[in-house]
Scaffold this active site. Structure first.
Site, PDB file in Angstrom:
ATOM      1  N   SER A   1     -10.512 -35.099   7.289  1.00  0.00           N
ATOM      2  CA  SER A   1      -9.731 -34.233   8.181  1.00  0.00           C
ATOM      3  C   SER A   1      -9.412 -35.033   9.440  1.00  0.00           C
ATOM      4  O   SER A   1     -10.312 -35.605  10.050  1.00  0.00           O
ATOM      5  CB  SER A   1     -10.550 -32.997   8.555  1.00  0.00           C
ATOM      6  OG  SER A   1     -11.007 -32.357   7.379  1.00  0.00           O
TER       7      SER A   1
ATOM      8  N   CYS B   1     -14.430 -25.211   9.114  1.00  0.00           N
ATOM      9  CA  CYS B   1     -14.357 -26.552   8.546  1.00  0.00           C
ATOM     10  C   CYS B   1     -15.769 -27.118   8.391  1.00  0.00           C
ATOM     11  O   CYS B   1     -16.618 -26.963   9.266  1.00  0.00           O
ATOM     12  CB  CYS B   1     -13.534 -27.464   9.460  1.00  0.00           C
ATOM     13  SG  CYS B   1     -13.415 -29.139   8.809  1.00  0.00           S
TER      14      CYS B   1
ATOM     15  N   ASP C   1     -11.183 -25.472   5.614  1.00  0.00           N
ATOM     16  CA  ASP C   1     -11.029 -26.877   5.243  1.00  0.00           C
ATOM     17  C   ASP C   1     -12.461 -27.316   4.962  1.00  0.00           C
ATOM     18  O   ASP C   1     -13.173 -27.738   5.861  1.00  0.00           O
ATOM     19  CB  ASP C   1     -10.422 -27.642   6.418  1.00  0.00           C
ATOM     20  CG  ASP C   1     -10.315 -29.142   6.146  1.00  0.00           C
ATOM     21  OD1 ASP C   1     -10.656 -29.579   5.034  1.00  0.00           O
ATOM     22  OD2 ASP C   1      -9.908 -29.880   7.060  1.00  0.00           O
TER      23      ASP C   1
ATOM     24  N   TRP D   1     -15.683 -28.840   2.219  1.00  0.00           N
ATOM     25  CA  TRP D   1     -16.003 -29.783   1.142  1.00  0.00           C
ATOM     26  C   TRP D   1     -17.459 -29.594   0.761  1.00  0.00           C
ATOM     27  O   TRP D   1     -18.244 -29.010   1.509  1.00  0.00           O
ATOM     28  CB  TRP D   1     -15.735 -31.217   1.596  1.00  0.00           C
ATOM     29  CG  TRP D   1     -16.443 -31.598   2.852  1.00  0.00           C
ATOM     30  CD1 TRP D   1     -17.732 -32.035   2.989  1.00  0.00           C
ATOM     31  CD2 TRP D   1     -15.902 -31.570   4.201  1.00  0.00           C
ATOM     32  NE1 TRP D   1     -18.010 -32.282   4.309  1.00  0.00           N
ATOM     33  CE2 TRP D   1     -16.919 -32.009   5.073  1.00  0.00           C
ATOM     34  CE3 TRP D   1     -14.660 -31.230   4.725  1.00  0.00           C
ATOM     35  CZ2 TRP D   1     -16.726 -32.119   6.449  1.00  0.00           C
ATOM     36  CZ3 TRP D   1     -14.487 -31.337   6.093  1.00  0.00           C
ATOM     37  CH2 TRP D   1     -15.505 -31.774   6.950  1.00  0.00           C
TER      38      TRP D   1
END
Length: 633
Positions: A415, A585, A630, A632
């Site tokens: 990012s 995020c 966002d 992961w």
């Protein structure tokens, strides 16, 4: 800490025919080459492509002929013509990327499926294997959609949708599905399995003895010499070599290494926006590459090509050729992730000890003991190909077959931690160096983060091959909308860009709504990264509220979700009354879920909603684009 699989997903190969001469009709190609099975893949990090190749190879074992195909390269409207080919079958290996999106190479196919209601696919036999990750909100959305949509258009599903979960064991899910899939296909078409379990080579080796070195790939992703003569536009097939202008450690203490890098994109014509991702192509550690050469007893500097035995294939080589073994193992092949079972299966024949041979084949089977052995000996022990070769001394595969079988080394996505309004010629990355000890006593190092850590400013070769991937993670169109940003650890990256951008908007004289940040780290005086910048932004009023959870500075753990709950009145007012946009995020496995649960609880407590109502309320924010993630894992 368990194994770290860096699996962002892939791109097309270099050194292939120019598009102009390429056949876009897969039906004509199948007829010409006598194929009856086509395996399409929607792949971002190469895994779905790998599975597609395995399935097309399988077809041969059942007396059929298969080909793997990238939907981006063909006219998908031709699915309606599949009945022209006897006993034909289309298999779809579809990965889901981001928030339930198709992979880049399947975007056009997805659009086509959505737009064509009057398509008649009644002559199409199909099955779908989906690749996803349970920790994400939209688990396997793309695979499920393709499976359902093809049926709606009249196609005949000949085997159930397979769901692969990368959060547990994607490989096992695939092997189990495949094990049941092939007998069903044989039954459907009335064919007998040939029982031919031989290893089938896809490429043949050519050693070049007198080739001009100007014709040899040295690590380029696309065009030969593209790193020497750079030409825009820059993208996944033509990355830009960005010089590293800043590389500093962010944390003041502690045993981890958090770092901030700045890449210079001056003169590249590359544009980005806050919230986008930067993809970088890392290289493997030369010590690992040398050790592989040593253990296999080969000269790594021999110039070779691996040429596809199927001359009609679009994929002429598994990686850019001609090149050297050293370049292939350094730039093109993944040598650090635990190998998948098909690699073990194909390499088993090269073990001189029958016990080793048996164990390798067993690990690739779907028997419970085989699966358990693969889980413990390979996955839980984090054994990469080098560790396997070291711990199985009887295994001596030829290096060319190993290079054919190993997956491609993938780009890694980060990012972006800057705003192009403030830094038009520079892209900032914030990352933590991955390094951990395995059960076998080895130290495994993350490929990309260790490579980035060693990019010294103004040093020799301190450039990074990169490109931009656009995202949906965007500040509200109206600057007046409040934003709530939740990003512990390196999850703060895109919010550094957001904060810079909101500051810039203020300087432009725009009215800017409340800008609230929830950040989390372990200890205030260790890893409170960007502390100076954030406190400065708070002092100048750009950040209207800075909330930091220091998880380990007291005897009970405090995380971002606890602070959200503590400030529930303010949070709820921003969301419910002031039209705030929420952004999350960072870690998908725990944090993103815990934050979502905290928001459900806030809705229940502040508005008297039931859990079902609260869930619907938050889901609506997502569909309206007011709750973006966002994340992961």
């Amino acid at each position: 800490m368990g194994c770290v699989f860096s699996l962002p997903e892939d791109r097309r190969d270099a050194a292939e025919r120019p598009v102009s001469q390429r056949e876009t009709s897969f039906i004509e190609k199948m007829k010409k080459t006598g194929k009856n099975i086509i395996v399409f893949y929607g792949s971002q990090t190469g895994t779905a492509e790998e599975f597609a190749n395995r399935l097309s190879k399988d077809a041969q074992r059942y007396g059929m002929k298969g080909m793997a195909a990238d939907p981006e390269e063909y006219s998908m409207g031709e699915l309606a013509r599949m009945s022209e080919i006897k006993n034909s079958l289309a298999i779809f290996c579809m990965a889901t990327y981001g928030e339930g999106d198709p992979t880049d190479n399947a975007q056009d196919f997805y659009d086509w499926l959505q737009e064509n209601d009057d398509e008649d696919l009644s002559g199409l036999n199909y099955t779908v294997f989906a690749l996803g990750n349970k920790t994400y909100e939209h688990y396997n959305a793309m695979g499920k959609y393709v499976d359902k949509r093809l049926e709606e258009l009249g196609a005949k599903r000949i085997f159930d949708l397979g769901l692969g979960d990368d959060d547990s064991n994607l490989e096992e899910d695939f092997v189990s599905w495949r094990e049941q899939f092939w007998p069903a296909v044989c039954e459907h078409f009335g064919v007998e399995a040939s029982g031919d379990e031989l290893s089938i080579r896809q490429y043949e080796l050519k050693v070049h003895t007198d080739l001009n070195m100007n014709k040899v790939f040295t690590g380029e992703i696309g065009r030969l010499k593209s790193f020497e003569v750079q030409k825009p536009p820059f993208d996944a097939k033509n990355p830009f070599l960005a010089p590293v202008t800043v590389n500093r450690r962010l944390n003041k203490a502690g045993d981890r290494h958090l770092m901030h890098l700045e890449l210079d994109i001056t003169g590249s014509k590359i544009r980005y926006e806050s919230g986008d991702h930067v993809a970088v192509f890392p290289t493997n550690d030369s010590a690992l590459v040398n050790r592989l050469g040593e253990i296999l007893g080969v000269d790594l500097d021999v110039v070779i090509s691996l040429n596809n035995l199927d001359e009609e294939s679009n994929k002429k080589h598994p990686f850019p050729c001609p090149t050297t073994y050293r370049t292939a193992l350094t730039h093109y092949l993944d040598i650090t992730n635990p190998p998948r079972t098909n690699v073990l299966y194909e390499l088993a024949q090269y073990a001189s000890d029958p016990k080793d041979q048996e164990n390798m084949r067993k690990m690739a089977s779907s028997s419970p003991e085989g699966k358990a052995l693969y889980q413990t000996w390979v996955l839980d022990s984090c054994r990469n190909i080098l560790a396997i070769l070291e711990d199985m001394p009887s295994l001596k595969p030829p290096v060319d077959h190993l290079c054919e079988l190993l997956p491609r080394l993938q780009a890694r996505y980060y990012s972006i931690a800057s705003s192009s309004k403030v830094h038009p010629n520079s892209i900032h990355i914030c990352a933590v160096v991955v390094e951990y000890s395995t059960k076998t006593g080895r130290v495994n190092k993350g490929v990309a983060t260790n490579w980035l850590k060693n990019k010294l400013v103004n040093g020799h070769k301190s450039t990074v091959p990169m490109f931009i991937r656009k995202s949906q993670f965007r500040l509200p169109f109206k600057a007046m909308n409040p934003v709530i940003m939740i990003g512990p650890g390196t999850g703060i990256a895109p919010f550094m860009g957001f904060v810079q951008e909101r500051g810039w908007l203020k300087e432009q004289g725009k009215e800017v709504g409340e800008t609230v940040l929830y950040f989390g780290c372990r200890h205030k005086n260790e890893d409170f990264i960007y502390q100076e910048e954030l406190e400065e932004a708070e002092k100048s009023g750009v950040l209207t509220q800075l909330n930091v959870a220091f998880s380990r500075d007291q005897d009970h753990k405090v995380y971002v979700q606890h602070l959200l709950k503590k400030n529930k009145e303010h949070v709820w007012k921003l969301i419910h009354t002031d039209n705030a946009h929420l952004y999350v995020c960072g870690d998908a496995r725990n944090m993103a879920k815990d934050v979502q649960t905290a928001l459900y609880e806030i809705a229940e407590e502040m508005e008297g909603m039931t859990r079902t109502q609260a869930t619907d309320y938050i889901k609506k924010l997502m569909t309206k684009g007011r709750y973006s993630q966002d994340v992961w894992s």
